[in-house]
Design a protein around this motif. Structure first.
Motif, short mmCIF file in Angstrom:
data_model
loop_
_atom_site.label_atom_id
_atom_site.label_comp_id
_atom_site.label_asym_id
_atom_site.label_seq_id
_atom_site.Cartn_x
_atom_site.Cartn_y
_atom_site.Cartn_z
N ASN A 177 2.36 16.52 -3.39
CA ASN A 177 0.85 17.24 -4.29
C ASN A 177 -0.29 17.32 -3.36
O ASN A 177 -0.86 18.47 -3.22
CB ASN A 177 1.00 16.54 -5.61
N PHE A 178 0.25 16.09 -2.41
CA PHE A 178 -1.42 16.13 -1.56
C PHE A 178 -1.00 17.31 -1.08
O PHE A 178 -1.93 18.15 -0.57
CB PHE A 178 -1.92 15.02 -1.24
N LEU A 179 -0.17 17.86 0.13
CA LEU A 179 -0.88 19.06 0.91
C LEU A 179 -0.29 19.84 0.30
O LEU A 179 -0.82 21.40 0.78
CB LEU A 179 0.79 18.77 1.60
N ARG A 180 0.50 20.50 -0.99
CA ARG A 180 -0.10 21.68 -1.42
C ARG A 180 -1.30 21.79 -2.42
O ARG A 180 -1.60 23.10 -2.32
CB ARG A 180 1.35 21.92 -2.61
N GLY A 181 -1.76 21.00 -2.72
CA GLY A 181 -2.63 21.29 -3.34
C GLY A 181 -4.07 20.52 -2.70
O GLY A 181 -5.31 21.28 -2.87
N VAL A 182 -4.83 20.39 -1.43
CA VAL A 182 -5.51 20.57 -0.88
C VAL A 182 -5.84 21.63 0.00
O VAL A 182 -4.68 21.58 0.89
CB VAL A 182 -6.11 19.11 -0.51
N LEU A 233 -19.69 24.62 -17.32
CA LEU A 233 -19.82 25.97 -16.21
C LEU A 233 -21.34 24.80 -15.75
O LEU A 233 -20.93 25.10 -14.15
CB LEU A 233 -19.74 27.59 -16.49
N ARG A 234 -22.23 25.70 -16.21
CA ARG A 234 -23.61 25.13 -15.98
C ARG A 234 -23.27 23.50 -15.24
O ARG A 234 -24.16 23.15 -14.54
CB ARG A 234 -24.42 25.38 -16.70
N ILE A 236 -9.57 26.61 -11.49
CA ILE A 236 -8.57 26.13 -12.41
C ILE A 236 -7.08 26.11 -11.38
O ILE A 236 -6.66 27.24 -11.17
CB ILE A 236 -8.10 26.99 -14.17
N VAL A 237 -7.09 24.61 -11.18
CA VAL A 237 -5.95 24.39 -9.90
C VAL A 237 -4.87 23.45 -11.09
O VAL A 237 -5.54 22.33 -11.30
CB VAL A 237 -6.48 23.55 -8.63
N CYS A 238 -4.24 24.22 -11.24
CA CYS A 238 -2.65 23.63 -11.60
C CYS A 238 -2.19 22.82 -10.19
O CYS A 238 -1.29 23.98 -9.59
CB CYS A 238 -2.24 24.37 -12.37
#
Length: 246
Positions: free
Chosen positions: A216-221, A72-73, A204-206
């Motif tokens: 995927n691009f339009l949904r994830g970004v 995390l650091r 955490i992005v799934c």
């Protein structure tokens, strides 16, 4: 009152519970008359059951959570550090120090190697993080967090040198005190990460790979855009879909 991220409690709780776990191991060994109070190194307290079982669990959990804090650091500093090798070397040194914790608690033959890895690489990690703290100066708190970390790093180095010098002279009682101080200073150093963690939120992005790449691009970004830009993007996507259909 400003809102603090829940992650700010992780370093402090880690240090508190790890120290409490080590004291529990010590008191169990004293209660079973395996060691004499204030005369043996704390890791000798974990040589015989039931203290050895508790000691192994405490150190394994401490190694795992310590590694998580290091990751995390690293992620927190990654966009800010101009010299990535400092950040990477810091993560590698703490990871190996955490691996050393598992060696010293689970393998008697590799106990000394695990001790050297934990204390040596742990001290290196503290010095590197102290330097990074002043260089990055997150939220203009570099000096506020950096000065105590340099003090703790110096105390860690002094305790480590005293420990090995006293062991070489067979002064085990004084070496035990130096080792206890070394552990407490190291846990105190990790607890100081609460200063910067209170500003951060880790997620955490799934994503679902079954959809087409464009979906995927339009949904994830998620990008903040104005109405006009959003309309143009919609028209472009619609046009691309029409061409693909034709």
């Amino acid at each position: 009152m400003r809102k603090c991220s829940p992650w700010t409690f992780l370093p402090a709780m880690y240090s508190l519970f790890t120290a409490a776990g080590l004291w529990v191991v010590y008191f169990i060994a004293v209660e079973d008359e395996k060691i004499t109070p204030l005369s043996s190194e704390y890791n000798f307290a974990g040589n015989a059951p039931p203290a050895s079982c508790v000691f192994s669990q405490v150190m394994n959990l401490a190694a795992f959570v310590g590694f998580i804090i290091g990751v995390l650091r690293y992620l927190q500093l990654k966009p800010q550090v101009h010299k990535p090798w400092l950040n990477i070397s810091s993560l590698v040194s703490l990871s190996l120090a955490c691996f050393g914790m598992t060696l010293l608690s689970n393998d008697k033959e590799l106990h000394n190697i695990g001790t050297y890895m934990t204390f040596g690489l742990g001290t290196l990690f503290c010095w590197v993080q102290s330097v990074i703290t002043l260089k990055v100066n997150l939220r203009n708190e570099g000096r506020r967090a950096g000065i105590p970390r340099f003090v703790l790093s110096g105390a860690l180095t002094a305790c480590m040198l005293f420990y090995f010098a006293l062991i070489a002279q067979r002064l085990h009682m004084h070496a035990a005190r130096a080792q206890w101080a070394l552990v407490i200073f190291f846990l105190s150093f990790l607890a100081t990460f609460a200063i910067e963690f209170r500003h951060c939120h880790f997620e955490i992005v799934c994503t679902d790979n079954r959809d087409p790449p464009l979906s995927n691009f339009l949904r994830g970004v998620r990008v903040p855009v104005g109405p006009a830009i959003a309309l143009e993007c919609y028209k472009t996507v619609k046009l691309c879909r029409g061409e693909c259909t034709n």
